[in-house]
Design a protein around this motif. Structure first.
Motif, PDB file in Angstrom:
ATOM      1  N   PHE A  96       0.843  -1.198   0.000  1.00  0.00           N
ATOM      2  CA  PHE A  96       0.000   0.000   0.000  1.00  0.00           C
ATOM      3  C   PHE A  96       0.879   1.250   0.000  1.00  0.00           C
ATOM      4  O   PHE A  96       1.701   1.443   0.900  1.00  0.00           O
ATOM      5  CB  PHE A  96      -0.872  -0.046   1.258  1.00  0.00           C
ATOM      6  CG  PHE A  96      -1.807   1.118   1.454  1.00  0.00           C
ATOM      7  CD1 PHE A  96      -2.415   1.760   0.385  1.00  0.00           C
ATOM      8  CD2 PHE A  96      -2.108   1.552   2.744  1.00  0.00           C
ATOM      9  CE1 PHE A  96      -3.291   2.819   0.590  1.00  0.00           C
ATOM     10  CE2 PHE A  96      -2.978   2.603   2.959  1.00  0.00           C
ATOM     11  CZ  PHE A  96      -3.574   3.239   1.882  1.00  0.00           C
ATOM     12  N   ARG A  97       0.675   2.116  -1.009  1.00  0.00           N
ATOM     13  CA  ARG A  97       1.376   3.403  -1.025  1.00  0.00           C
ATOM     14  C   ARG A  97       0.400   4.491  -0.581  1.00  0.00           C
ATOM     15  O   ARG A  97      -0.700   4.611  -1.142  1.00  0.00           O
ATOM     16  CB  ARG A  97       1.896   3.720  -2.428  1.00  0.00           C
ATOM     17  CG  ARG A  97       2.769   4.973  -2.433  1.00  0.00           C
ATOM     18  CD  ARG A  97       3.234   5.313  -3.834  1.00  0.00           C
ATOM     19  NE  ARG A  97       4.310   6.287  -3.787  1.00  0.00           N
ATOM     20  CZ  ARG A  97       4.502   7.242  -4.686  1.00  0.00           C
ATOM     21  NH1 ARG A  97       3.692   7.348  -5.727  1.00  0.00           N
ATOM     22  NH2 ARG A  97       5.498   8.081  -4.565  1.00  0.00           N
ATOM     23  N   TYR A  98       0.814   5.269   0.381  1.00  0.00           N
ATOM     24  CA  TYR A  98      -0.089   6.298   0.908  1.00  0.00           C
ATOM     25  C   TYR A  98       0.730   7.449   1.469  1.00  0.00           C
ATOM     26  O   TYR A  98       1.951   7.347   1.644  1.00  0.00           O
ATOM     27  CB  TYR A  98      -0.973   5.706   2.024  1.00  0.00           C
ATOM     28  CG  TYR A  98      -0.202   5.214   3.223  1.00  0.00           C
ATOM     29  CD1 TYR A  98       0.315   3.924   3.260  1.00  0.00           C
ATOM     30  CD2 TYR A  98       0.047   6.051   4.316  1.00  0.00           C
ATOM     31  CE1 TYR A  98       1.040   3.473   4.350  1.00  0.00           C
ATOM     32  CE2 TYR A  98       0.771   5.609   5.412  1.00  0.00           C
ATOM     33  CZ  TYR A  98       1.270   4.316   5.423  1.00  0.00           C
ATOM     34  OH  TYR A  98       1.993   3.873   6.500  1.00  0.00           O
ATOM     35  N   GLU A  99       0.031   8.547   1.760  1.00  0.00           N
ATOM     36  CA  GLU A  99       0.665   9.619   2.533  1.00  0.00           C
ATOM     37  C   GLU A  99      -0.203   9.879   3.754  1.00  0.00           C
ATOM     38  O   GLU A  99      -1.430   9.719   3.712  1.00  0.00           O
ATOM     39  CB  GLU A  99       0.836  10.881   1.696  1.00  0.00           C
ATOM     40  CG  GLU A  99      -0.458  11.489   1.211  1.00  0.00           C
ATOM     41  CD  GLU A  99      -0.209  12.787   0.444  1.00  0.00           C
ATOM     42  OE1 GLU A  99       0.931  13.258   0.422  1.00  0.00           O
ATOM     43  OE2 GLU A  99      -1.180  13.311  -0.119  1.00  0.00           O
ATOM     44  N   LEU A 100       0.453  10.241   4.840  1.00  0.00           N
ATOM     45  CA  LEU A 100      -0.266  10.514   6.088  1.00  0.00           C
ATOM     46  C   LEU A 100      -0.750  11.958   6.097  1.00  0.00           C
ATOM     47  O   LEU A 100       0.024  12.878   5.843  1.00  0.00           O
ATOM     48  CB  LEU A 100       0.663  10.294   7.284  1.00  0.00           C
ATOM     49  CG  LEU A 100       0.710   8.912   7.904  1.00  0.00           C
ATOM     50  CD1 LEU A 100       1.691   8.908   9.066  1.00  0.00           C
ATOM     51  CD2 LEU A 100      -0.663   8.435   8.350  1.00  0.00           C
ATOM     52  N   ARG A 104      -4.928  10.102   9.040  1.00  0.00           N
ATOM     53  CA  ARG A 104      -5.514   9.403   7.896  1.00  0.00           C
ATOM     54  C   ARG A 104      -4.438   8.999   6.902  1.00  0.00           C
ATOM     55  O   ARG A 104      -3.505   9.754   6.640  1.00  0.00           O
ATOM     56  CB  ARG A 104      -6.551  10.291   7.220  1.00  0.00           C
ATOM     57  CG  ARG A 104      -7.771  10.499   8.097  1.00  0.00           C
ATOM     58  CD  ARG A 104      -8.811  11.314   7.354  1.00  0.00           C
ATOM     59  NE  ARG A 104      -9.288  10.625   6.160  1.00  0.00           N
ATOM     60  CZ  ARG A 104      -9.709  11.249   5.052  1.00  0.00           C
ATOM     61  NH1 ARG A 104      -9.673  12.548   4.980  1.00  0.00           N
ATOM     62  NH2 ARG A 104     -10.139  10.563   4.030  1.00  0.00           N
ATOM     63  N   ARG A 105      -4.577   7.824   6.357  1.00  0.00           N
ATOM     64  CA  ARG A 105      -3.664   7.335   5.325  1.00  0.00           C
ATOM     65  C   ARG A 105      -4.357   7.531   3.970  1.00  0.00           C
ATOM     66  O   ARG A 105      -5.341   6.862   3.672  1.00  0.00           O
ATOM     67  CB  ARG A 105      -3.330   5.863   5.561  1.00  0.00           C
ATOM     68  CG  ARG A 105      -2.764   5.604   6.963  1.00  0.00           C
ATOM     69  CD  ARG A 105      -2.119   4.250   7.086  1.00  0.00           C
ATOM     70  NE  ARG A 105      -3.007   3.155   6.741  1.00  0.00           N
ATOM     71  CZ  ARG A 105      -2.609   1.890   6.635  1.00  0.00           C
ATOM     72  NH1 ARG A 105      -1.347   1.572   6.862  1.00  0.00           N
ATOM     73  NH2 ARG A 105      -3.468   0.941   6.325  1.00  0.00           N
ATOM     74  N   ILE A 106      -3.829   8.427   3.175  1.00  0.00           N
ATOM     75  CA  ILE A 106      -4.453   8.768   1.899  1.00  0.00           C
ATOM     76  C   ILE A 106      -3.724   8.046   0.767  1.00  0.00           C
ATOM     77  O   ILE A 106      -2.498   8.142   0.638  1.00  0.00           O
ATOM     78  CB  ILE A 106      -4.397  10.297   1.651  1.00  0.00           C
ATOM     79  CG1 ILE A 106      -4.983  11.049   2.858  1.00  0.00           C
ATOM     80  CG2 ILE A 106      -5.126  10.651   0.361  1.00  0.00           C
ATOM     81  CD1 ILE A 106      -6.431  10.784   3.137  1.00  0.00           C
ATOM     82  N   HIS A 107      -4.511   7.337  -0.037  1.00  0.00           N
ATOM     83  CA  HIS A 107      -3.974   6.585  -1.169  1.00  0.00           C
ATOM     84  C   HIS A 107      -3.111   7.467  -2.067  1.00  0.00           C
ATOM     85  O   HIS A 107      -3.480   8.592  -2.392  1.00  0.00           O
ATOM     86  CB  HIS A 107      -5.161   6.033  -1.967  1.00  0.00           C
ATOM     87  CG  HIS A 107      -4.803   5.542  -3.331  1.00  0.00           C
ATOM     88  ND1 HIS A 107      -4.713   6.373  -4.435  1.00  0.00           N
ATOM     89  CD2 HIS A 107      -4.512   4.304  -3.793  1.00  0.00           C
ATOM     90  CE1 HIS A 107      -4.395   5.669  -5.492  1.00  0.00           C
ATOM     91  NE2 HIS A 107      -4.265   4.411  -5.141  1.00  0.00           N
ATOM     92  N   GLN A 108      -1.966   6.960  -2.449  1.00  0.00           N
ATOM     93  CA  GLN A 108      -1.132   7.608  -3.460  1.00  0.00           C
ATOM     94  C   GLN A 108      -0.929   6.629  -4.605  1.00  0.00           C
ATOM     95  O   GLN A 108      -0.617   5.452  -4.370  1.00  0.00           O
ATOM     96  CB  GLN A 108       0.246   7.935  -2.882  1.00  0.00           C
ATOM     97  CG  GLN A 108       0.354   9.295  -2.234  1.00  0.00           C
ATOM     98  CD  GLN A 108       1.811   9.670  -2.080  1.00  0.00           C
ATOM     99  OE1 GLN A 108       2.590   8.910  -1.520  1.00  0.00           O
ATOM    100  NE2 GLN A 108       2.172  10.833  -2.566  1.00  0.00           N
ATOM    101  N   THR A 109      -1.090   7.124  -5.805  1.00  0.00           N
ATOM    102  CA  THR A 109      -0.884   6.252  -6.967  1.00  0.00           C
ATOM    103  C   THR A 109       0.565   5.775  -6.995  1.00  0.00           C
ATOM    104  O   THR A 109       1.480   6.578  -6.825  1.00  0.00           O
ATOM    105  CB  THR A 109      -1.190   7.037  -8.260  1.00  0.00           C
ATOM    106  OG1 THR A 109      -2.531   7.527  -8.177  1.00  0.00           O
ATOM    107  CG2 THR A 109      -1.043   6.156  -9.477  1.00  0.00           C
ATOM    108  N   PRO A 110       0.784   4.473  -7.196  1.00  0.00           N
ATOM    109  CA  PRO A 110       2.171   4.017  -7.297  1.00  0.00           C
ATOM    110  C   PRO A 110       2.851   4.620  -8.518  1.00  0.00           C
ATOM    111  O   PRO A 110       2.219   4.858  -9.549  1.00  0.00           O
ATOM    112  CB  PRO A 110       2.038   2.490  -7.421  1.00  0.00           C
ATOM    113  CG  PRO A 110       0.633   2.237  -7.832  1.00  0.00           C
ATOM    114  CD  PRO A 110      -0.192   3.386  -7.345  1.00  0.00           C
ATOM    115  N   GLY A 111       4.137   4.895  -8.387  1.00  0.00           N
ATOM    116  CA  GLY A 111       4.894   5.466  -9.498  1.00  0.00           C
ATOM    117  C   GLY A 111       5.348   4.385 -10.470  1.00  0.00           C
ATOM    118  O   GLY A 111       5.277   3.196 -10.161  1.00  0.00           O
ATOM    119  N   PRO A 112       5.833   4.810 -11.637  1.00  0.00           N
ATOM    120  CA  PRO A 112       6.335   3.833 -12.613  1.00  0.00           C
ATOM    121  C   PRO A 112       7.429   2.954 -12.027  1.00  0.00           C
ATOM    122  O   PRO A 112       7.548   1.767 -12.368  1.00  0.00           O
ATOM    123  CB  PRO A 112       6.893   4.710 -13.745  1.00  0.00           C
ATOM    124  CG  PRO A 112       6.379   6.078 -13.521  1.00  0.00           C
ATOM    125  CD  PRO A 112       5.951   6.202 -12.095  1.00  0.00           C
TER     126      PRO A 112
END
Ligand code: SF4
Length: 213
Positions: A96-100, A104-112
């Protein structure tokens, strides 16, 4: 960065792959995630669904597609007439990639770089599964499997030959496999008109159901 060195070369069960994935340091996403979220489903699935990455609920439970988007996908599979006993569900990126933001842990799109690093796990899963049809859910999965130029919105709902359309098709040890791209179920949850978006997803999956007849 690559997961390749963490994949047991002689693994012949999903349990072996899953156990090895738990120790993967192929990119930095393992550092902040709760656990790896490997694919699950029928060991000889005819249809494999590939999404983007686990979400918050999946990260906590260690299982793919068990959050709101997963429930919606399972309903869409049912409504399209695909037997859930013949499917396997996984993600292009397995942590799971996210930012705090606060707590709250907010979804971040995975990078290439994450998609590329994690791709060897997909190749290993496909090596065991040898599915007939791969359903590519959304842009990240499409990047992992079909290449950066592929546009889901332009080509969704159409069965395409595999490996002709795939990125590095030689990686995938399968013959006579087909791919179909559609939107990610989380896009339905975010849509202004959920009914229209949901019906579009089901219509795309009905193309898969018909092919399986
Ligand atoms: S996201 Fe993929 S490559 Fe990165 S650590 Fe997790 S399993 Fe390994």
């Amino acid at each position: 960065m690559s997961a390749q060195e963490f994949i047991p070369p002689d693994a012949d069960t999903f349990d072996e792959l899953k156990a090895a994935a738990a120790g993967c340091h192929g990119c930095e996403l393992y550092e902040n995630a709760t656990q790896v979220v490997f694919g699950r489903g029928a060991p000889h699935a005819r249809v494999v669904f590939v999404g983007e990455q686990p979400g918050d609920v999946e990260d906590q439970k260690g299982l793919p597609f068990v959050g709101p988007a997963g429930h919606l996908l399972r309903k869409a599979v049912d409504d399209a007439g695909i037997d859930p006993a013949i499917i396997y569900i996984t993600n292009a990126v397995k942590h799971f990639r996210y930012e705090l933001r606060g707590k709250r842990r907010i979804h971040q799109t995975p990078g290439p770089q994450h998609i590329t690093a994690c791709r060897p796990w997909l190749v290993a899963e496909f090596g065991l599964l040898k599915p007939e049809i791969v359903v590519v859910l959304g842009a990240s999965a499409a990047k992992a499997l079909l290449g950066p130029a592929f546009r889901v919105t332009r080509s969704r709902g159409t069965l395409m030959p595999w490996p002709a359309s795939a990125q590095h098709p030689e990686d995938f040890p399968v013959d006579e496999i087909q791919a179909l791209a559609t939107i990610h179920p989380s896009a339905v949850l975010r849509a202004d008109d959920r009914d229209v978006a949901y019906n579009g997803l089901v219509d795309d999956l009905k193309v898969v159901a018909k092919q399986l007849e």
